[in-house]
Design a protein around this motif. Structure first.
Motif, mmCIF file in Angstrom:
data_model
loop_
_atom_site.group_PDB
_atom_site.id
_atom_site.type_symbol
_atom_site.label_atom_id
_atom_site.label_comp_id
_atom_site.label_asym_id
_atom_site.label_seq_id
_atom_site.Cartn_x
_atom_site.Cartn_y
_atom_site.Cartn_z
ATOM 1 N N ALA A 4 31.757 -67.955 -84.409
ATOM 2 C CA ALA A 4 30.868 -67.387 -83.391
ATOM 3 C C ALA A 4 31.635 -66.417 -82.500
ATOM 4 O O ALA A 4 31.131 -65.355 -82.139
ATOM 5 C CB ALA A 4 30.286 -68.499 -82.543
ATOM 6 N N ASN A 5 32.861 -66.770 -82.200
ATOM 7 C CA ASN A 5 33.654 -65.901 -81.349
ATOM 8 C C ASN A 5 33.984 -64.598 -82.045
ATOM 9 O O ASN A 5 33.988 -63.535 -81.432
ATOM 10 C CB ASN A 5 34.957 -66.607 -80.962
ATOM 11 C CG ASN A 5 34.715 -67.546 -79.796
ATOM 12 O OD1 ASN A 5 33.832 -67.287 -78.998
ATOM 13 N ND2 ASN A 5 35.471 -68.625 -79.754
ATOM 14 N N ALA A 6 34.256 -64.704 -83.316
ATOM 15 C CA ALA A 6 34.652 -63.508 -84.035
ATOM 16 C C ALA A 6 33.486 -62.532 -84.136
ATOM 17 O O ALA A 6 33.665 -61.322 -84.049
ATOM 18 C CB ALA A 6 35.148 -63.868 -85.418
ATOM 19 N N SER A 7 32.260 -63.078 -84.282
ATOM 20 C CA SER A 7 31.122 -62.177 -84.500
ATOM 21 C C SER A 7 30.638 -61.579 -83.183
ATOM 22 O O SER A 7 30.144 -60.453 -83.165
ATOM 23 C CB SER A 7 29.984 -62.946 -85.173
ATOM 24 O OG SER A 7 29.609 -64.001 -84.326
ATOM 25 N N SER A 8 30.784 -62.300 -82.083
ATOM 26 C CA SER A 8 30.334 -61.725 -80.816
ATOM 27 C C SER A 8 31.389 -60.742 -80.312
ATOM 28 O O SER A 8 32.528 -60.750 -80.764
ATOM 29 C CB SER A 8 30.121 -62.839 -79.786
ATOM 30 O OG SER A 8 31.347 -63.463 -79.517
ATOM 31 N N ARG A 16 35.065 -65.019 -72.609
ATOM 32 C CA ARG A 16 35.207 -65.842 -73.804
ATOM 33 C C ARG A 16 35.311 -67.320 -73.412
ATOM 34 O O ARG A 16 34.738 -68.185 -74.033
ATOM 35 C CB ARG A 16 36.470 -65.412 -74.558
ATOM 36 C CG ARG A 16 36.365 -65.657 -76.057
ATOM 37 C CD ARG A 16 37.644 -65.291 -76.760
ATOM 38 N NE ARG A 16 37.999 -63.887 -76.594
ATOM 39 C CZ ARG A 16 39.188 -63.376 -76.955
ATOM 40 N NH1 ARG A 16 40.105 -64.146 -77.488
ATOM 41 N NH2 ARG A 16 39.463 -62.097 -76.784
ATOM 42 N N TRP A 17 36.049 -67.574 -72.343
ATOM 43 C CA TRP A 17 36.207 -68.931 -71.873
ATOM 44 C C TRP A 17 34.880 -69.529 -71.435
ATOM 45 O O TRP A 17 34.546 -70.649 -71.787
ATOM 46 C CB TRP A 17 37.186 -68.973 -70.686
ATOM 47 C CG TRP A 17 38.502 -69.502 -71.133
ATOM 48 C CD1 TRP A 17 39.665 -68.817 -71.243
ATOM 49 C CD2 TRP A 17 38.754 -70.837 -71.553
ATOM 50 N NE1 TRP A 17 40.644 -69.624 -71.724
ATOM 51 C CE2 TRP A 17 40.114 -70.885 -71.918
ATOM 52 C CE3 TRP A 17 37.979 -71.991 -71.673
ATOM 53 C CZ2 TRP A 17 40.708 -72.036 -72.382
ATOM 54 C CZ3 TRP A 17 38.582 -73.125 -72.139
ATOM 55 C CH2 TRP A 17 39.934 -73.148 -72.494
ATOM 56 N N ALA A 23 30.106 -75.644 -75.441
ATOM 57 C CA ALA A 23 30.515 -76.244 -76.708
ATOM 58 C C ALA A 23 31.581 -77.314 -76.467
ATOM 59 O O ALA A 23 31.534 -78.408 -77.050
ATOM 60 C CB ALA A 23 31.063 -75.160 -77.640
ATOM 61 N N ALA A 24 32.509 -77.012 -75.585
ATOM 62 C CA ALA A 24 33.574 -77.973 -75.305
ATOM 63 C C ALA A 24 33.004 -79.234 -74.690
ATOM 64 O O ALA A 24 33.378 -80.351 -75.065
ATOM 65 C CB ALA A 24 34.606 -77.341 -74.369
ATOM 66 N N VAL A 25 32.038 -79.069 -73.774
ATOM 67 C CA VAL A 25 31.418 -80.240 -73.138
ATOM 68 C C VAL A 25 30.684 -81.072 -74.180
ATOM 69 O O VAL A 25 30.764 -82.299 -74.204
ATOM 70 C CB VAL A 25 30.461 -79.793 -72.006
ATOM 71 C CG1 VAL A 25 29.622 -80.967 -71.528
ATOM 72 C CG2 VAL A 25 31.252 -79.201 -70.861
ATOM 73 N N ALA A 26 29.962 -80.379 -75.072
ATOM 74 C CA ALA A 26 29.190 -81.094 -76.084
ATOM 75 C C ALA A 26 30.099 -81.866 -77.032
ATOM 76 O O ALA A 26 29.755 -82.961 -77.489
ATOM 77 C CB ALA A 26 28.310 -80.114 -76.865
#
Lengths: 306, 170
Positions: A4-8, A16-17, A23-26
């Protein structure tokens, strides 16, 4: 996540953070469970295997003493041989029978749904039920042997379950009966995914059907075969309830398995140290067997993959 | 004893001649197999003098304030220790009555021998689990069950393994 990071298009490190936070919380609870409970318990067990713990954990250090006792314990040595024999026979038989069942159903037979349900049905049962049913069925005085003798074949004899050098095979029979339906379901999904164009092409080339299955279809089913093998291998490592229900490890020690040794030492014999040592040996064995596969599937340089 | 299941009882009766053991399930399945103590199999009690290995279970009653509950507990207690109940129950269970003042002449040979032995304090022996750890008990059981199920194992091997098990777990 990395995809996801690469495509956005990130505008800066802070953006970015911020995007990563949900996601990190989940994922945090799952990560916590894995790290604290699974890996923590694993390390705890390995630690205890170097202690002299009996009923309660003691944090002294006795070196390899528990492992020495383990290697001199006939029951544990027999257990490892039993699980090795069981594992090889069980996985190979399940894959072969499961594949044949899948091929059979893939021939567009009538009542396909009914057959599929019947073949998969044993898998819905717990190993305790399977073990008990097969114990009755194989019992010389109650089951198959008695039935055949009552039909008039008085010399018929099938007492494997009470013969020390045969009893592991009866465990294999019961476990294969239970698990081959699962292999069938997985492989059938794979077979259904194969393009019908492929079948037409092989027909034009006049290749016999069995040859198509063995040389073309089987290699294409490799991911499904790997999945099925891993699931079956997990079943081998944790084999316990089937043995308890079917033979209690008997006759004598002939069908003892490592998991039963561990459970007995933990909960019946109040010997955490020895049980932990056996559990650690089992863990190391599983890791040693799995690591070549993990390396080949995930860690090999991308260029080397086919 | 993990090995004393209905399954291994049948195994014993099938593949080896019967041993009479003071064990609940063994007695039950032996009755089912149509054999009677003193006829098809005998009774061996520990040692030449006939010692009796003692072990038992305990009933614990929760303390209740309710008068009805107390009455029910008292009734259950007197029922369980009732002479007729003790005899009938232990005939099926394959054990001996929990009290020593009963007439056991209607019970089988094994129970009569056992009941006679228990009356003499000198013959009362504690069960293994009172004397050694669960660990040692289990390790010895493994050695014993393997010997009983392996016709090829020599008595000398058995003694060596037994000694090794005592040393390793003691």
């Amino acid at each position: 996540m990395s995809k996801a990071n690469a495509s956005s298009a990130p505008t800066g490190p802070s953006m970015r953070w911020r995007r990563k936070i949900p996601a990190a919380v989940a994922l945090a609870p799952a990560a916590l469970i894995v790290i604290v409970i699974y890996i923590g318990a694993m390390l705890w067990t390995v630690r205890l295997s170097f202690s002299s713990s009996k009923m309660l954990p003691v944090f002294d250090f006795v070196g390899w003493q528990q492992y020495e006792r383990l290697s001199n314990t006939e029951r544990f040595v027999l257990s490892t041989w039993n699980i090795a024999l069981f594992g090889v026979l069980f996985i190979v038989a399940c894959l072969i029978i499961g594949f044949l069942l899948a091929v059979f159903i893939d021939q567009n037979v009538r009542f396909e749904d009914a057959f599929r349900t019947i073949f998969l049905y044993p898998y819905a049962m717990s190993f305790i039920v399977t073990g008990l049913a097969w114990q009755w069925f194989l019992h010389p005085e109650l089951g198959l042997q008695k039935a055949v003798r009552d039909w008039g074949f008085t010399s018929f004899s099938f007492g494997w379950i009470v013969q020390p050098n045969r009893v592991v095979y009866t465990l294999v029979i019961a476990a294969v009966w239970q698990a081959s339906g699962l292999v069938m379901a997985i492989l059938l999904a794979g077979l259904r995914g194969i393009d019908s164009e492929l079948w037409k092409a092989t027909r034009i080339d006049a290749i016999p059907t069995w040859r198509v299955y063995v040389s073309i279809i089987l290699p294409m089913l490799r991911p499904m075969l790997v999945t099925a093998s891993v699931l079956l291998a997990v079943g081998v490592a944790k084999l316990y309830d089937l043995v308890v229900a079917m033979t209690k490890g008997g006759p004598g020690l002939a069908s003892e398995v490592p998991a039963k040794f561990i459970m007995d030492n933990f909960f019946e014999r109040s010997n955490l140290g020895l049980g932990s040592a056996a559990a650690s040996v089992l863990l190391v064995t599983v890791v040693a067997l799995l690591s070549p596969w993990i390396y080949a599937e995930h860690l090999r340089p991308k260029g080397a993959r086919k | 004893m993990s090995r004393c299941t209905g399954f291994s009882t049948n195994e014993t009766l099938l593949w080896r001649c019967g041993r009479c053991e003071k064990n609940n399930r063994r007695q039950k399945t032996t009755i089912l197999a149509g054999q009677t103590p003193g006829k098809e199999y005998g009774c061996a009690i520990v040692g030449a003098d006939g010692g009796y290995v003692m072990g038992g279970d305990v009933f614990v009653f929760p303390k209740v304030k309710d008068a009805n509950g107390q009455a029910a507990q008292a009734e259950l207690e007197s029922l369980m220790l009732d002479p007729a109940v003790q005899i009938a129950f232990n005939k099926k269970k394959g054990s001996i009555p929990a009290r020593t003042d009963l007439d056991v002449s209607s019970m089988d040979q094994c129970a009569q021998k056992g009941a006679a032995a228990v009356k003499d304090p000198a013959k009362q022996l504690p069960a293994a689990s009172y004397l050694i750890s669960n660990d040692e008990n289990g390790a010895l059981n493994d050695v014993i069950t393997q010997y009983l199920n392996t016709p090829s194992e020599s008595a000398d091997d058995f003694v060596a393994k037994f000694a090794a098990a005592v040393k390793a777990s003691g």
